[in-house]
Each structure stands twice: as C-alpha cells, then as structure tokens.
Motif scaffolding. Sequence first.
Motif: not given
Lengths: 642, 105, 174
Positions: A81, A83, A143, A193, A197-198, A202-204, A222
């Motif tokens: 995780l 940014i 991302n 978002i 992410g949680y 990942t945010f990518d 996930w």
Amino acid sequence: MDVTYTILIPLIPLAVFLLLGIFSQKIKPAVSGIIGVAGLSTSAILSFYTAYQYFFVHGKVDGVYQAIVQKTTWMNFSDTLKIDMGVLIDPISIMMLIVVSIVSLMVHIYSIGYMKGDDGFTRFFSYLSLFSFSMFGLVLATNLFQIYIFWELVGVSSFLLIGYYYTKPSAVSAAKKAFIVTRFADLGFLIGILIMGYYTGTFDFETLNTVNHETGELALNWASNSFMGLSVITWALILMFMGGAGKSAMFPLHIWLPDAMEGPTPVSALIHAATMVVAGVYLVARLFPMFYFVEGGFALNIVAYVGGFSSLFAAIIAITQTDIKRVLAFSTMSQIGYMMMSLGVSGYDGHEGVGYMASMFHLFTHAMFKALLFLAAGSVIHAVHSNYLKDMGGLRKYMPITNITFLIAALAIAGVFPLSGFWSKDEILVAAFEHNMLLYIVGVFVAGLTAFYMFRLYFGIFWGKETKYEHAPHESPISMTFPLMVLALITVVGGLIHFSEYVSADKAGFEAHLNIPLALVATAVGLTGIILAFVFYKKENNLADKFSNAFGVFYKWTYDKFYIDEIYLFVTKKIIFNLIAAPIAWFDKKYVDGTMEGIGNKTVVISDKIKGMQSGKVQDYAFSFIAGVVVLAMVFIYLWTN
Amino acid sequence: MIAGISIYEVLTVTSILFFIGVYGFITRKNLISILMSIELILNASVINFVIINKYLYPDVLQGVFFSIFIIAVAAAETALAIAIIINLYRQIASVEVKDTEIMKY
Amino acid sequence: MEKIIFYILALVIIIFAIASVSSKKMLRSVIYLLFVLIGISGIYFLIDYNFLAAIQLTVYAGGVIVLLIFSVMLVHHIEMELELAKVSRRILVGLVSITGLGVFLTTIYSHEFAVVENTITTTTEDIGFGLLSYDVGGFILPFELISVLLLAAMIGAIIIAKGTKLTNKKNDTV
C-alpha cells in the motif's frame, strides 16, 4: 520504451501557469497569449510524438499494447500500500493526451481573439494552463490517489475559470455550485478509494487491472467481505462511479453543468465539453477490468443505466432551452450519457469489447465537434452580444465561416455519414444492440432527439427569422476562426481512424465492421430529426409554438429542467441547514468558542489580579524586601543545614 | 565596656530598635514619618558598630570612624530628603504616601 | 551602677522609639525621636566614646531634629492627626518584624563572642590621629570623600529646594 519525457507534458503548462500567475502585472496581454499558446503547442507536439512512438514504433508486445509505467514512491504505508507519482502510458491515456492537447491548443488560440481587451487576459491564460496541467496529470495518473489529486486540481481550475467574471454574482454562485457538487461527488470517490485500498491492499492501476489470462478473471485477490449483500469491492466501485458521475454531470449530480455556462465560452468549450466532463468516463474506462469482472459486472450495470437515463433526460430538456449555451450543455450531458452507457454494456474480449472501444471513440470525436460547437457559439455570441436564440437569426449572411463549421459539427453530432460522429455513434448503437435491447431503444430515441435539437439550434441561429441588428454582426477574426476550421477538419476526417485497432478493452485491438442495418436505422432516425427541425425552424413560423402548447404542462416541466435544482435547494436549505448545520454551529459557538475565549478571559482576570504587585507603593516593595530577607535568612541559616 | 553588661544584651537592644524602625518604615503613611523611621534604623546600626568595636576589638578604632561617617552621611541624606519632600509638597500639596503612587500599572 | 543606668537608657530608647512610630501627632513623633537620639548618646557616654556621643548630640539631636521640626512646620497643620495604616497591615508587618527579630536574636545568642575585657578610654586625640593619618590604617581618604559628599549634598539640596521662581528672578535682573 522510456517515457520519462512525458512528464514534461503536464509540467510545461504548470510552468506557464506559475509564470503568468506570478508576473501577471508585468506581462503584456499579447505576450501572455503567445506564451500560453507556445507552452501548449509544446505539450501537443510531445503528445503526438508519444503517440507515434507508442503505437507505431513500439507497437504491440505479445499481441497486446503494454502499459508502460514510470513511477516513484511518494508515500509508503506498507509493502504494497503506497502512493506513487508517475506516468502511465497506455492506449487510452495517449488518446486522452491527444484529445486534451488538441482541444486545449485550439481553445488557447481562440481565446486570444475572444478575450481580447479583457482586463484579466493574463489571468485567464494562467488559469487555462493550470487546467491543462491538471488534466494532463489526471490522464497520466498511475494510481487511484494520484488521479484523485489531479481530479481535485481539475475541479479547482474549473472553479477559477467558471468564476472568471468574478464581479457577476451569477458567475460566482455558478462556480461555487460546480465546486460544491463535484466535491460532494468526490466524497464518494474518496470513500471508494479508501475501501479499495483497504481491502485490496493497493492503489495501483496496473496491479488492480491485471487480468489472469488463463482463468479470464482478475489476478488480484482481496478479502472477500460483503456488506448488505454486495461485495465491498462492488461498493467501492459504485462509490468511485459516484465521483465520476459528479464530474461527468450524470443524473442526479448534473445540476452544475448548465450553470457552469456562466464562464467565458472558451472555458465551456475546453472544460465542459471536451475534457473535464469526460474525466468520469475516463475513470470508468481506466478501471474497466475491475468494473467488468467484479461480481459479474454489477457496478458496470449501474454505470450503463445511469448513463442511459442521463442521456435521455438531458436530450428532452435540451429541446426546450432558449439559451444556446445551455442547449449545448445539455447536449454534452446527453452525449456523455451515451459514453457511459456504451461502457456499461461492453464486454471484454476482442469484439465483445466494442462498447469500450465505441465509448472511447465517441469521447474522441465528441470532444472535437463539441468544442467546435461551443467555439462557434462563442463566435456568434461575440458578434451578437447575447446568448439567447430570440436575439439571433439569419446570421448565415454575416458569418459564413462560423455557419459552415457549425453545420459540419451539427451534422456530425446528428450522426450523418461520413462524418466522424456517424462512425462513433454507430459503434455505440452496435454495442447496445448486442447486449441490452432496452438501452438500444433509448439510444436510438436519443439520437433522434439529438439531431432535432441540434438542428433547431442551427436553424434558429443561422436561418429562421431575419432579425434586425443594431450593429451588423461581422465574422470573427482569424484567431477565432482558425480553430473552428481545424476542428471542423478533424471532425470530417476523424471517422477514418481505425480506432478499434488501437484502443480496446483487452488492449489487443480488433477489427470493427460496419453493421449496415443498424447504421441505416441510426441514419434514418437522424435524418428524421433534421427534417423535423427544418420544418419547424428554417423559416419563421409558429408550428413550434403550437406544438409546445399542445404539450402543455409537460413543456413547462421540461423548460424548468424538471425542477431538480429546486429539490436540491429544498433539501439543503430546509433540512440540512436547519436540522443538522444549525445545531452543530450552535454547539461550536457556545462550547468550542466559549472554551477558547474562556481561557483568554481567565488569563485576563489572573493578570488583573497579579498587576496589583506593581502598585507603585514603595512601602509595599520594602515590605516584600524585608519579608524576603527574613525568609531567606531563616531558610539558609537554620533549615538548610548542610 | 560597660561593667556588668554582656554584649548580648546590647545587641538585643539594637536589634529591637532596628525592627521598630522597619515597622515604622512600612507602616507609616506620612513621608516625614518614614524619614524618621529611617533614622532609627541607621542609629541602630551605628550602635552596633560601636559596641562591637568596644567589646571585641578594643585596640582599634575602625568602628568609631565608620560610625562618624554613617552619621555624616545620614545627616546629609536627611537634608536632601527634606528638600525633595518640600519640592514635592509644592507640586502636589501633600506629603501623604498615597498621593505618590503614580508609577504603577 | 552602670548596669542600672544602661537598663534605664535601653528602656527609654525602646519605649520612645515605639511611641515615635505609632504616634498620631506629627510633632510629638519628632520629639520622641529626639529622646531616642539622646538616649543613644547616653549609651555612647557609658562606653567612654565621648567624642562620638558629642557628635551624636550635635549632628542628630541638634541638626537633624531641628531640620525635621522645620519641615514638619512647613507642611503640616500642627494639630493635624495622622491616620494610621489598616489594622491588618499593622499586624502583618508586626508579625514579620517579630519573626525577623527572632531570627536576629537566635543568630546572636547562638554565637560565641570573644569578648575582651578592657577599660580603655578613647580620647579625641586618638580619634583624630586615626582619622587623619596618612599611614596604613589611616582614614584620611574616606574623610576627604565624606567632605566632598557633604558638599555635593549641600549643593543638591539648594538646587532641589529652590524651585523655579528664583531662576526667573535671576534672569530678570541680568
């Protein structure tokens, strides 16, 4: 392929923004116009170069266009995780780069003529460059967080530009409305978002979108939590779509778009026709594998229906509006509804993904002809000094270039062969036909309505009644007509691009064929609309009035945009302000402010008491002296014996 | 040295005198009364010097000399203080302490 | 015999000192101070410092008291009653003074003084020699400084007390 140079594409407009913003008093308007155009031309050239490199030199690897990512870690929360900030080059981002740079460049050139003599000329160009920087950054985001950052920046630039005429109260409130509505939508975006992410870690974009080719599903795993019957990831996607819907003016978050027409016309062309409003579409397209695969495409269904409904809603309202910019605004909403609908009904592999391809293609062509329509409308407004249809008519004699280019754009949006609008709209209808019959019928109906209201506008401005003008309107200067001609040219030849080979859902490219029966249906519907408009509006007559009276109260509802604004006002003023905001404000004033002021007051009281020590009486001082000596003597002689 | 009197008793007397002077200095409300209390304090210290000289160091006379100087300085100081008080009386027509409290918060 | 005289003198000093600081009438306060000073000079006579006693009587009882009486006459109505401080203040100050006195006395009584028994009478000649000699142990320098100080005090007193009226008169005549 090394794509680090693409970072210059957003950075050059940023540098122009800083330069023009800081030195706005010292730079002459003519110079600032040239600087703005120069900066954006460089970005445009770089975009074209990147496109050329990517599509033709680098080409496909393993039959698929690879996404090329160059990024650095900005903030690290855990191993996965983080940014990042960077650039992501893949087919749709390059397409968006080209769209944004062409339209922005044309708008810059146009603004040199349109904003001439205005006091805030340099300020305008600096804001335009800020917007261009934000949009480029949004398009190149790697991302979710980066896209969110630029999303907000785009919102801010839009606010600054809509409220450009800051002395007009209507412009100021329109700017506030735009910002607040999109900000409210962005709340959903942010929550989405965070959930994403949680739960996925990942945010990518690259990681999120990786599709496992054997199983045909997303490679990412996930935590499979569910909330109220739907997977949390679905909720995340729906919330992110809420953000996209706000930015793209989908129902019911569309209320800001008609009011945003208070800004200068180049702004409407750039932001509210071609670039910012398609950010929502771009977001859904960026996350398309997730939308398609998660829970069998539940979120994607919602996208489709919202898009379809919005396009129908907007088209109906657009028929009755009398302000030409508002007609175009609702037309934009309707066309974006088309794009969302097309994404919504799309499949994934090869030809199944025609909806995706059509949506992106329509984004491209729509940007061109809608910008052209707005700029032409601006040219008309500039000549006539009024926004309203009733003040116009018979302008074809005075403004030939504007007339021809407007006609080309109107034909394109109506879907007339062989202009670009025909090809893209046709593909959308093909996608809808293959996957969802209801939405196909809606789409065809909307196509007819589109042709009708667009030609109502065209005939109303350039034909129709012969208005007597106090100053005879003249054609706009070359700085304004040159972009019109360039955009008209692109509108004409844009349809010849084999878009499906470059942009597709699985990035592999496919060959699209023209579906003749559906094309004929679409053309027929379009021509019906044109002919109806011709009958009603080409010559001055009262057929239109008789028709609107026949519809009675329904006409009034449509003219008042179905009272959505009034509903929002009621909810916010009566319910939220009185029941939620007022008690919280009372608490804040009484307790939070009270505590802070109380501390201050106590300090004053204490100091009041202490100041008595400086009484000015020598005897008091002497007393303190003696007492102190006695005490010290006692302490040091007797008590502190070491 | 006084026959039959120890040094302690004399020093007791001077201490009492000293603190009476201190009491008067802090308590009195008239400028001239304060001046008189200062005289008491100074005199107490003079006796102290002289007694210590006589009882503990009888062959030297420093205590006496110092006392002479103290007396001289005290007299000069009293004269100057009276001059200032008279001047102040001309300005504010009062010699009360409470009328001189201007230099305060 | 001397013991009794000393006790009487000590009593006089203390009682008149207390009376001086607590009297309500101004002139009586000054007179009580006069008695205190006379008592003190009596003590000096007892310990054979005749010169010092004489100086005490001359300077203090003669000079300072007269000065005080004249200033009292200048600024007061003679019958005017002085106001005393608040009772609470008096008690507080009294307490502090008594505490201080206790500290002093405790320190004094706990110390062993090396008393030297003697009956030397100091003559004025001895004082003169000591005060004005140039040798080591002579006090000629402080003596001269004191005279300069007294000069400065005199000039200062004249300047402060004369006020502005005299200056104008001087300018007019010139």
